[in-house]
Design an enzyme around this catalytic site. Structure first.
Site, mmCIF file in Angstrom:
data_model
loop_
_atom_site.group_PDB
_atom_site.id
_atom_site.type_symbol
_atom_site.label_atom_id
_atom_site.label_comp_id
_atom_site.label_asym_id
_atom_site.label_seq_id
_atom_site.Cartn_x
_atom_site.Cartn_y
_atom_site.Cartn_z
ATOM 1 N N ASP A 289 67.719 58.264 -4.766
ATOM 2 C CA ASP A 289 68.299 57.918 -3.188
ATOM 3 C C ASP A 289 67.057 57.289 -3.240
ATOM 4 O O ASP A 289 65.900 56.577 -3.554
ATOM 5 C CB ASP A 289 67.369 59.423 -2.242
ATOM 6 N N ASP A 290 67.074 56.876 -2.069
ATOM 7 C CA ASP A 290 66.052 55.401 -1.214
ATOM 8 C C ASP A 290 66.624 53.815 -1.789
ATOM 9 O O ASP A 290 65.967 53.604 -1.280
ATOM 10 C CB ASP A 290 65.146 55.875 -1.191
ATOM 11 N N HIS A 340 73.441 57.043 3.209
ATOM 12 C CA HIS A 340 72.240 57.461 2.784
ATOM 13 C C HIS A 340 71.916 57.857 4.064
ATOM 14 O O HIS A 340 69.905 56.734 4.189
ATOM 15 C CB HIS A 340 71.287 57.274 1.406
ATOM 16 N N HIS A 344 67.587 54.994 7.442
ATOM 17 C CA HIS A 344 66.311 56.294 6.448
ATOM 18 C C HIS A 344 65.213 56.715 7.846
ATOM 19 O O HIS A 344 64.148 56.819 7.737
ATOM 20 C CB HIS A 344 65.496 56.062 5.525
ATOM 21 N N HIS A 446 58.984 48.728 0.501
ATOM 22 C CA HIS A 446 59.477 48.066 -0.819
ATOM 23 C C HIS A 446 58.169 47.441 -1.650
ATOM 24 O O HIS A 446 58.122 47.686 -3.178
ATOM 25 C CB HIS A 446 59.693 46.832 -1.110
HETATM 26 ZN ZN LIG Z 1 65.784 59.046 1.274
#
Ligand SMILES: [Zn+2]
Length: 503
Positions: A289-290, A340, A344, A446
């Site tokens: 994920d992500d 996703h 977010h 990041h």
């Molecule tokens: Zn996530």
């Protein structure tokens, strides 16, 4: 004289702050501090003595209630105040207790409230619900939301009712106050607040909600049982109280059921969710994920390629815009890309925003990569009616997970886990048909420590090797669930830039 009783098991870290605050009370009367040491192997007892507390050792039974009972048995005050080692007490705490008892002889117990030292984002909501619950129930009888860290009672009442002994439910909170309410009034004083450590809530939110759900279910059962027991004593006088308790039970149940639907990754409350596949075949789907989030996504793809394994990546739209070539590489190498959300957002599921955000990501992925994902995974696994409606409309399905050593949890339990511990926590949860949650990114961030996924990169080869040894083979989520990876297949050519293709 007031006796403060603190049960303690290996509390050397937090106990000094607690005792310091209890030493600094502005109460003019006499008081003693008793630490009931429930078998500590650290310096708890020494620290307690340094702060002038009486230490009673009781290690026959490892239980908070047992320690509280032993401490209370040793108390010589006519008022006993329950306290906790992970809690800090404002200087007027004891004075307030003493004044209340002195001015109101009909009162047998006083409870207050706690606030977290470091408040989680939902703390305000919890505080409100606690106060609301106590306000409603105080109209009819004793408050129901008792904090074990700030509760004081008269010793004669406590002793004549056999203390905590024999209580099966919430002995140092609802159990004891229910018992005491037979002899006099139990009151709630909102100004009798204490500051408790947030260690009880340093867990992933869905774990807290699951625990809360279990807690509330037990409370509802307890209330029903209590009412059945008193059914023969039914009078018009007790009726409003019982009506209120019943209504509150229903309200609590509805709220916790919705919370369970919202937070628990596998709950089907708001619609169909795929958290695993029901199969006897030893297959497992790894998901990340992500991402994309460099350099970790590329490193993970390298490891997957070296092992000839395909996985499923639930990507965030903003990150796809940042690393389009890496997203292309995921598809080009046969792994699957899922949606996703675009941004977010932590509270995405609370409003219609979540639905718009996931639609926006479909657009972003489609425009950038030429595919329309069939799979959606909500951020944090939080689900809402809006999102489930949106994915239905878009012709998608919702996928969560059955195994995660979720990072927050593993960091809370193990500090900085080694790849070996991380792999062990994952592998032990895998059954045939499992969907494993791992992370190659951290939301849309990041360049901070949390976005550093080198632990996942180091752990992945161990997970793969250990699962292979156990006889597992690796599939993508669409292969596992026997569904398409993309809506309408892969549309158009996929120009993979040389920099990504040549890795
Ligand atoms: Zn996530």
């Amino acid at each position: 004289m007031i006796s403060i009783v603190i049960p303690a098991l290996n509390e050397e870290k937090l106990l000094p702050d607690c005792l310091r605050s209890l030493r600094n009370q502005d109460h003019a009367g006499e008081y003693e501090i008793i630490v009931a040491d429930n078998g500590s192997t650290d310096n708890t007892a020494d620290i307690a003595r340094q702060f002038g507390a009486r230490v009673i050792t009781c290690s026959e039974e490892k239980s908070v209630f047992y320690a509280r009972q032993v401490g209370a048995d040793a108390a010589s005050g006519d008022i006993i105040a329950q306290a906790d080692a992970d809690t800090v007490y404002p200087e007027d705490w004891l004075r307030r207790i003493a004044e209340k008892f002195a001015s109101r002889p009909e009162v047998v117990a006083i409870t207050g409230r706690f606030v977290y030292r470091k408040s989680p984002w939902w703390a305000g909501c919890e505080y409100f619900l606690r106060r609301f619950g106590n306000w409603i129930t105080s109209l009819f009888g004793p408050p129901v939301v008792i904090s074990g860290a700030t509760l004081a009672f008269r010793r004669w009442a406590f002793e004549s009712l056999n203390g905590y002994r024999g209580l099966t439910y919430s002995a140092d909170q609802i159990g004891i106050t229910n018992r005491l309410s037979k002899l006099g009034k139990v009151i709630y004083d909102k100004d009798l607040y204490v500051i408790t450590s947030s260690r009880a809530v340093q867990k992933p939110v869905y774990v807290i909600i699951r625990d809360l759900f279990g807690h509330l279910s037990r409370w509802v059962l307890f209330s029903i049982r209590e009412q059945m027991r008193s059914a023969h004593r039914f009078t018009w006088k007790t009726r409003p109280r019982r009506l209120a308790t019943s209504l509150l039970s229903i309200l609590v149940f509805v709220v916790s059921f919705s919370s369970y639907g919202y937070f628990s990754p596998s709950s089907p409350v708001f619609g169909k969710v795929y958290a695993e596949e029901n199969t006897k075949n030893k297959v497992v789907a790894l998901t990340f994920d992500d991402g994309p989030n460099e350099p970790y996504t590329s490193q993970i793809l390298d490891i997957l390629a070296a092992n000839n394994i395909k996985a499923t990546f639930f990507v965030i739209g903003k990150n796809v815009e940042l690393y389009p070539d890496i997203a292309k590489r995921i598809i080009a190498e046969g792994s699957v890309l899922g949606n996703h959300s675009y941004s977010h957002d932590a509270n995405h599921a609370l409003t219609e925003f979540g639905a718009k955000d996931l639609e926006k990501n479909q657009e972003t992925i489609s425009n950038t990569l030429g595919v329309l994902p069939y799979l959606y995974r909500p951020p944090h696994g939080k689900k809402s009616p809006w999102e489930l409606q949106a994915i239905k409309k878009l012709g998608m399905i919702e996928v969560t997970w059955s195994v995660s050593a979720n990072d927050q949890h593993i960091f809370a339990v193990f500090g900085h886990p080694t790849p070996e511990i991380f792999a062990r926590e994952i592998v032990k949860g895998v059954d045939p048909g499992a969907i494993v949650l791992l992370h190659d990114g951290y939301g849309t961030q990041h360049d901070n420590a949390k976005a550093d996924r080198s632990l996942t990169v180091k752990t992945l080869p161990l997970i793969i090797a250990q699962l292979k040894t156990k006889g597992y083979s690796f599939v993508t989520v669409p292969e596992l669930l026997n569904v398409p990876a993309y809506i309408g297949g892969i549309v158009g050519a996929l120009p993979v830039s040389s920099s990504a293709a040549n890795r």
